[in-house]
Motif scaffolding. Structure first.
Motif, short mmCIF file in Angstrom:
data_model
loop_
_atom_site.label_atom_id
_atom_site.label_comp_id
_atom_site.label_asym_id
_atom_site.label_seq_id
_atom_site.Cartn_x
_atom_site.Cartn_y
_atom_site.Cartn_z
N UNK A 124 4.26 24.66 -10.07
CA UNK A 124 4.78 25.05 -8.91
C UNK A 124 5.99 25.87 -8.63
N UNK A 125 6.68 26.02 -9.45
CA UNK A 125 7.68 27.06 -9.20
C UNK A 125 7.24 28.46 -9.54
N UNK A 126 6.19 28.73 -10.26
CA UNK A 126 5.70 29.88 -10.14
C UNK A 126 4.95 30.46 -9.15
N UNK A 127 4.25 29.39 -8.61
CA UNK A 127 3.63 29.77 -7.36
C UNK A 127 4.58 30.23 -6.12
N UNK A 128 5.61 29.51 -5.96
CA UNK A 128 6.61 29.68 -5.06
C UNK A 128 7.15 31.07 -5.35
N UNK A 129 7.63 31.46 -6.53
CA UNK A 129 8.31 32.64 -6.74
C UNK A 129 7.52 33.67 -6.59
N UNK A 130 6.07 33.61 -7.11
CA UNK A 130 5.02 34.64 -6.90
C UNK A 130 4.64 34.89 -5.39
N UNK A 131 4.69 34.03 -4.56
CA UNK A 131 4.21 34.13 -3.21
C UNK A 131 5.55 34.90 -2.53
N UNK A 132 6.71 34.71 -3.14
CA UNK A 132 7.77 35.24 -2.40
C UNK A 132 7.91 36.76 -2.75
N UNK A 133 7.51 37.02 -3.99
CA UNK A 133 7.51 38.42 -4.22
C UNK A 133 6.26 39.29 -3.68
N UNK A 134 5.07 38.61 -3.57
CA UNK A 134 4.00 39.22 -3.11
C UNK A 134 4.30 39.55 -1.47
N UNK A 135 5.14 38.74 -0.97
CA UNK A 135 5.46 38.88 0.57
C UNK A 135 6.12 40.26 0.70
N UNK A 136 7.17 40.46 -0.10
CA UNK A 136 7.80 41.86 0.03
C UNK A 136 6.81 43.02 -0.35
#
Length: 445
Positions: free
Chosen positions: A305-317
């Motif tokens: 789950x932590x990789x999912x949250x981190x990856x989504x934030x970085x993809x937003x930028x």
């Protein structure tokens, strides 16, 4: 070559995976634009407007097949991330059977309902015959189109975005060569352009089949072709809501096209030229969407789950930065871009295209966020929110296409996409932050 996205830096993995998808989309737009340019320059403005206006009706079944394949791809990505190779092969085999059945049904419905669809869109009489020729040929080959999308989704589920790029490069060259041969040499008109597209899609299927077989992981064995209730249920749970969502969105776009058609062939031609760039300006957004769906799907299957949250934030930028860059470039080059399609058109037709294109790109960031958060939700197995977003898009397009022309005239139709993207993106972002907490918390248990 497969790519395990459950290890490594999320931002670099997403960018690395997205790049071949972006290049694939650029190639796809290249042969779509070549179709339009060859038709426009060799067959005239009426043929150009007919092929351009046909894109909405062609997009209706195509969008549903894309949605279905994306849902199936999530199932396969989750099983790949969970190292469930037997389940992956069964999903690939059962998904192929479902895809062929749905494609054949859509093909029959499209060909049989051709005249009704054209009348429903208030198609100008001078375009009816040309559009019927073009669409009738395309819709006869929907099975090849469906398989092409499914095979691409299968490869991307395993982290392979390069093979679809190679297959599209080959099919693009075939399409351009056949365009010239069928239109310029054989004189087949718009039917020749459609036939060239169909043959190129069949070539794409052949190259992708070879790629899936070479990977081994998703190539079904004889026993995998049996219907398995659990696999079929999971494919339908994630695939059919996407089919419905994309179909509903396409219905709204058809209504907008009908509203455009009511303002005459000059307005139709200008709007067609502008909307021909829609897929082109969304290539980076589509690449990010495909990368995020695979990244989230694999990591959801691997329970990270932590990789999912981190990856989504970085993809937003990444989505915001790329969309604003494209907006600036297209706004500056809007006039030469429109003239590339309709160099001999009247000044008012060209101005319509320029104004519509500028309005569209000013809210491109909303479309990129819409695509990205929809993909993140799909990757976590949330089929409900993306389906609801499709109905929201329908309502917004119907409302804006009905109300805005009555308030400000034909120019109100420039804003239908922009309003739809911004509101739907806000809804999907809210859904993600609510859904993510619950679903990712369950993975931590």
């Amino acid at each position: 070559m497969t790519l395990d996205m459950t290890r490594g830096k999320p931002a670099s993995l997403i960018a690395r995976f997205a790049l071949p998808i972006v290049l694939s989309s650029l190639l796809q737009q290249l042969y779509t634009m070549c179709d339009s340019m060859i038709v426009g320059r060799m067959l005239g403005d009426a043929a150009f407007a007919a092929v351009g206006s046909s894109s909405y009706l062609d997009w209706f079944p195509l969008s549903m097949l894309i949605g279905l394949s994306q849902g199936f791809g999530v199932v396969m990505a989750q099983r790949f991330g969970a190292q469930d190779r037997d389940g992956l092969r069964r999903a690939a085999a059962n998904g192929a059977g479902l895809m062929l059945a749905v494609s054949a049904l859509l093909s029959v419905l499209g060909v049989c309902g051709m005249d009704a669809f054209l009348r429903l869109l208030d198609t100008p009489q001078e375009l009816m015959g040309l559009m019927a020729q073009y669409l009738g040929t395309l819709w006869l080959g929907l099975c090849a189109t469906g398989l092409s999308n499914l095979l691409g989704a299968t490869l991307r589920a395993m982290g392979d975005s390069r093979t679809p790029l190679v297959s599209l490069a080959v099919s693009t060259l075939v399409n351009i060569a056949l365009d010239v041969a069928f239109i310029a040499l054989l004189g087949l008109g718009v039917r020749g352009a459609a036939l060239a597209t169909l043959i190129s899609r069949a070539v794409d299927v052949g190259v992708c089949v070879r790629g899936v077989k070479r990977s081994g992981a998703a190539w079904p064995r004889r026993s995998d072709w049996r219907w398995e209730r659990r696999t079929v249920r999971e494919l339908m749970r994630l695939g059919f809501p996407q089919l419905l969502s994309y179909g509903v969105c396409a219905t709204g776009e058809l209504y907008v096209q009908a509203a455009i058609n009511r303002f005459g062939i000059a307005f139709v031609t200008g709007m067609t030229a502008a909307k021909r760039y829609f897929s082109l300006i969304n290539v980076v957004g589509g690449g990010i969407e495909g990368a995020v769906a695979t990244f989230v799907g694999q990591n959801y299957g691997a329970r990270q789950p932590r990789r999912i949250a981190l990856g989504t934030r970085q993809a937003t930028w990444l989505a915001l930065g790329s969309s604003l860059t494209i907006t600036a470039l297209v706004a500056l080059l809007s006039r030469p871009l429109i003239l590339a399609f309709i160099p001999t058109a009247a000044p008012d037709v060209v101005q319509t295209g320029v104004d519509a294109l500028r309005v569209q790109v000013c809210c491109l960031w909303g479309l990129y966020l819409l695509c990205m958060y929809r993909a993140a939700l799909q990757g976590m197995g949330n089929a409900l929110a993306p389906m609801i977003s499709g109905f929201l898009e329908l309502v917004l397009r119907l409302a804006t296409a009905f109300a805005l022309p009555r308030i400000v005239g034909a120019t109100g139709l420039y804003w239908t996409d922009a309003v739809t993207w911004l509101v739907t993106a806000a809804m999907l972002m809210a859904s993600y932050f609510v859904s993510a907490r619950k679903r990712l918390a369950r993975l931590d248990r």
